[in-house]
Design a protein around this motif. Sequence first.
Motif, PDB file in Angstrom:
ATOM      1  N   ASP A 280       0.850  -1.194   0.000  1.00  0.00           N
ATOM      2  CA  ASP A 280       0.000   0.000   0.000  1.00  0.00           C
ATOM      3  C   ASP A 280       0.881   1.238   0.000  1.00  0.00           C
ATOM      4  OD1 ASP A 280      -2.389   1.331  -0.038  1.00  0.00           O
ATOM      5  OD2 ASP A 280      -2.680   1.283   2.140  1.00  0.00           O
ATOM      6  N   ILE A 281       0.641   2.172  -0.929  1.00  0.00           N
ATOM      7  CA  ILE A 281       1.413   3.412  -1.008  1.00  0.00           C
ATOM      8  C   ILE A 281       0.453   4.592  -0.898  1.00  0.00           C
ATOM      9  CG2 ILE A 281       3.236   2.353  -2.380  1.00  0.00           C
ATOM     10  CD1 ILE A 281       2.043   3.675  -4.855  1.00  0.00           C
ATOM     11  N   LEU A 282       0.980   5.800  -0.911  1.00  0.00           N
ATOM     12  CA  LEU A 282       0.147   6.977  -0.700  1.00  0.00           C
ATOM     13  C   LEU A 282      -0.915   7.144  -1.776  1.00  0.00           C
ATOM     14  CD1 LEU A 282       2.810   9.585   0.479  1.00  0.00           C
ATOM     15  CD2 LEU A 282       1.160   8.317   1.863  1.00  0.00           C
ATOM     16  N   ALA A 283      -0.586   6.804  -3.009  1.00  0.00           N
ATOM     17  CA  ALA A 283      -1.558   6.960  -4.098  1.00  0.00           C
ATOM     18  C   ALA A 283      -2.752   6.023  -3.916  1.00  0.00           C
ATOM     19  CB  ALA A 283      -0.877   6.702  -5.438  1.00  0.00           C
ATOM     20  N   THR A 284      -2.510   4.774  -3.547  1.00  0.00           N
ATOM     21  CA  THR A 284      -3.618   3.835  -3.335  1.00  0.00           C
ATOM     22  C   THR A 284      -4.417   4.216  -2.096  1.00  0.00           C
ATOM     23  OG1 THR A 284      -2.095   2.351  -2.163  1.00  0.00           O
ATOM     24  CG2 THR A 284      -2.443   1.944  -4.502  1.00  0.00           C
ATOM     25  N   LEU A 285      -3.733   4.678  -1.044  1.00  0.00           N
ATOM     26  CA  LEU A 285      -4.446   5.119   0.159  1.00  0.00           C
ATOM     27  C   LEU A 285      -5.322   6.317  -0.145  1.00  0.00           C
ATOM     28  CD1 LEU A 285      -4.842   4.933   3.258  1.00  0.00           C
ATOM     29  CD2 LEU A 285      -2.890   6.484   3.485  1.00  0.00           C
ATOM     30  N   MET A 286      -4.833   7.247  -0.942  1.00  0.00           N
ATOM     31  CA  MET A 286      -5.603   8.433  -1.303  1.00  0.00           C
ATOM     32  C   MET A 286      -6.888   8.055  -2.036  1.00  0.00           C
ATOM     33  SD  MET A 286      -4.561  11.272  -4.145  1.00  0.00           S
ATOM     34  CE  MET A 286      -4.613   9.973  -5.386  1.00  0.00           C
ATOM     35  N   VAL A 287      -6.769   7.218  -3.054  1.00  0.00           N
ATOM     36  CA  VAL A 287      -7.944   6.832  -3.841  1.00  0.00           C
ATOM     37  C   VAL A 287      -8.922   6.026  -2.989  1.00  0.00           C
ATOM     38  CG1 VAL A 287      -8.708   5.523  -5.853  1.00  0.00           C
ATOM     39  CG2 VAL A 287      -6.646   6.900  -5.988  1.00  0.00           C
ATOM     40  N   ARG A 288      -8.420   5.150  -2.144  1.00  0.00           N
ATOM     41  CA  ARG A 288      -9.286   4.328  -1.298  1.00  0.00           C
ATOM     42  C   ARG A 288     -10.082   5.194  -0.310  1.00  0.00           C
ATOM     43  NH1 ARG A 288      -5.698   1.180   0.298  1.00  0.00           N
ATOM     44  NH2 ARG A 288      -5.293   1.863   2.435  1.00  0.00           N
ATOM     45  N   GLU A 289      -9.404   6.158   0.322  1.00  0.00           N
ATOM     46  CA  GLU A 289     -10.095   7.013   1.288  1.00  0.00           C
ATOM     47  C   GLU A 289     -11.158   7.873   0.613  1.00  0.00           C
ATOM     48  OE1 GLU A 289      -9.955   7.121   4.493  1.00  0.00           O
ATOM     49  OE2 GLU A 289      -8.347   5.659   4.774  1.00  0.00           O
ATOM     50  N   ALA A 290     -10.860   8.358  -0.584  1.00  0.00           N
ATOM     51  CA  ALA A 290     -11.796   9.259  -1.253  1.00  0.00           C
ATOM     52  C   ALA A 290     -12.941   8.513  -1.912  1.00  0.00           C
ATOM     53  CB  ALA A 290     -11.047  10.109  -2.277  1.00  0.00           C
ATOM     54  N   PHE A 291     -12.643   7.493  -2.726  1.00  0.00           N
ATOM     55  CA  PHE A 291     -13.661   6.866  -3.561  1.00  0.00           C
ATOM     56  C   PHE A 291     -14.351   5.682  -2.887  1.00  0.00           C
ATOM     57  CE2 PHE A 291     -11.002   9.130  -6.550  1.00  0.00           C
ATOM     58  CZ  PHE A 291     -11.925   9.688  -7.423  1.00  0.00           C
ATOM     59  N   GLN A 292     -13.661   4.993  -2.003  1.00  0.00           N
ATOM     60  CA  GLN A 292     -14.278   3.830  -1.367  1.00  0.00           C
ATOM     61  C   GLN A 292     -14.938   4.197  -0.036  1.00  0.00           C
ATOM     62  OE1 GLN A 292     -11.577   0.562  -0.732  1.00  0.00           O
ATOM     63  NE2 GLN A 292     -13.232  -0.924  -0.557  1.00  0.00           N
ATOM     64  N   TYR A 293     -14.270   5.042   0.752  1.00  0.00           N
ATOM     65  CA  TYR A 293     -14.797   5.401   2.065  1.00  0.00           C
ATOM     66  C   TYR A 293     -15.503   6.746   2.081  1.00  0.00           C
ATOM     67  CZ  TYR A 293     -11.681   1.623   3.539  1.00  0.00           C
ATOM     68  OH  TYR A 293     -11.049   0.414   3.676  1.00  0.00           O
TER      69      TYR A 293
ATOM     70  N   ILE B  41      -4.184  13.898   1.583  1.00  0.00           N
ATOM     71  CA  ILE B  41      -3.144  12.955   1.164  1.00  0.00           C
ATOM     72  C   ILE B  41      -2.630  13.316  -0.220  1.00  0.00           C
ATOM     73  CG2 ILE B  41      -2.662  10.527   0.646  1.00  0.00           C
ATOM     74  CD1 ILE B  41      -4.764   9.770   2.709  1.00  0.00           C
ATOM     75  N   ALA B  42      -3.544  13.728  -1.117  1.00  0.00           N
ATOM     76  CA  ALA B  42      -3.133  14.137  -2.463  1.00  0.00           C
ATOM     77  C   ALA B  42      -2.217  15.354  -2.407  1.00  0.00           C
ATOM     78  CB  ALA B  42      -4.365  14.442  -3.307  1.00  0.00           C
ATOM     79  N   THR B  43      -2.506  16.295  -1.526  1.00  0.00           N
ATOM     80  CA  THR B  43      -1.656  17.480  -1.380  1.00  0.00           C
ATOM     81  C   THR B  43      -0.272  17.102  -0.867  1.00  0.00           C
ATOM     82  OG1 THR B  43      -3.606  18.845  -0.935  1.00  0.00           O
ATOM     83  CG2 THR B  43      -1.462  19.736  -0.296  1.00  0.00           C
ATOM     84  N   LEU B  44      -0.215  16.195   0.119  1.00  0.00           N
ATOM     85  CA  LEU B  44       1.076  15.737   0.627  1.00  0.00           C
ATOM     86  C   LEU B  44       1.853  14.989  -0.452  1.00  0.00           C
ATOM     87  CD1 LEU B  44      -0.029  14.518   4.174  1.00  0.00           C
ATOM     88  CD2 LEU B  44       1.234  16.598   3.602  1.00  0.00           C
ATOM     89  N   LEU B  45       1.143  14.232  -1.271  1.00  0.00           N
ATOM     90  CA  LEU B  45       1.804  13.534  -2.373  1.00  0.00           C
ATOM     91  C   LEU B  45       2.350  14.528  -3.396  1.00  0.00           C
ATOM     92  CD1 LEU B  45       2.459  10.717  -3.456  1.00  0.00           C
ATOM     93  CD2 LEU B  45       0.241  10.700  -4.608  1.00  0.00           C
ATOM     94  N   LEU B  46       1.615  15.609  -3.639  1.00  0.00           N
ATOM     95  CA  LEU B  46       2.097  16.663  -4.532  1.00  0.00           C
ATOM     96  C   LEU B  46       3.354  17.311  -3.965  1.00  0.00           C
ATOM     97  CD1 LEU B  46       1.794  18.586  -6.968  1.00  0.00           C
ATOM     98  CD2 LEU B  46       0.287  19.983  -5.542  1.00  0.00           C
ATOM     99  N   LEU B  47       3.374  17.545  -2.661  1.00  0.00           N
ATOM    100  CA  LEU B  47       4.556  18.134  -2.033  1.00  0.00           C
ATOM    101  C   LEU B  47       5.761  17.210  -2.158  1.00  0.00           C
ATOM    102  CD1 LEU B  47       3.012  19.729   1.188  1.00  0.00           C
ATOM    103  CD2 LEU B  47       3.689  20.876  -0.937  1.00  0.00           C
ATOM    104  N   LEU B  48       5.536  15.905  -2.040  1.00  0.00           N
ATOM    105  CA  LEU B  48       6.623  14.949  -2.232  1.00  0.00           C
ATOM    106  C   LEU B  48       7.154  15.007  -3.662  1.00  0.00           C
ATOM    107  CD1 LEU B  48       5.400  11.791  -0.261  1.00  0.00           C
ATOM    108  CD2 LEU B  48       7.277  13.335   0.338  1.00  0.00           C
TER     109      LEU B  48
END
Length: 321
Positions: free
Chosen positions: A274-287, A296-303
């Motif tokens: 599990d990486i940040l991209a999969t966690l981001m999509v799961r939290e937004a679209f599944q939960y 999470i997407a913003t933190l990923l952009l900062l990375l």
Amino acid sequence: MATHDTTETTDSTTGSTEEAVDWKTKLRYVLNSDFVRSSPYWGIPFLLMGFAVYGGIGYNLAVSFTDYAGIGRPEFTDLNLEMYRTALADESFRQAAFQNFVLLVGFTSISLGLGLFLAVLIDHGIRYRETIQTIYLLPMALSFVVTAQLWLWMYSSGDNGVLNVFVTTLGFESVNWLGNPRLALAAVIFALVWQFSGYAMVVFLAGLQSLPSDQFEAAKVDGASPTKTYLRIIIPQLKQASVGAAVVLMLFALKAFDFLYAISGDYRPPNGTDILATLMVREAFQYGQWAYGAAIATLLLLLSLAVIAPYLVFQYRQGSL
């Protein structure tokens, strides 16, 4: 006295006229510049990109400061950093960030090392160099989804899994490559290295072929072996190629969502991957936790910016920007 007033009036009028002429000249120069004359060609795409890309980034950033859960419209009256505090305190986020870091470092370093090794072999003139170059470059033509399906079949724990058929032929027990948390991330890294090491090879090969050939001749005259020539003279000059290839590979590692989604068939990839991209999509679209997913997407952009910014500084110091 009247003559003095007339002279002052004349000077003032002349100055105003010269200022008006100067202003018109500057305006005419700006309107005739290449920047303005080419604006019909780049202006519309620039506005569309600004609206679709940077507008979307700005809206995502604004949503991350709310508690929006996907129902109705976001309320931007009470903005706070609660979602970022939640992310930093979330064990799932910390684990995904750690696994993303391992994937980024492992995938990038192995791809660079293998690509450099292959580039040196091809540049040294080994036999079948064109065949080797084609074989290692072909996986780059595949999408993440095709690569995931290929390696899903390779890693299958059933009788059709290519790797397990090989392992059992040697007398060992079959291995659950993607189901074992200790092996899953290494299996993903291996598959991605298979796909992208050819890219690193091409970048290094271009760098090697751009170097003057008299360096090899001078080293040969001095009695240096080919190994010492590459290690001490040639490879240190590939700094720019190394940095460029590393940045591209790290960005691929940060956005490997489609590969992991395709290999798992779900928003939750195999244990340990599990990486940040999969966690981001799961939290937004599944939960339905849209604000948390936006954070999470913003933190990923900062990375991603943290990866790109040093490269831009490097290019600026090299005089390439």
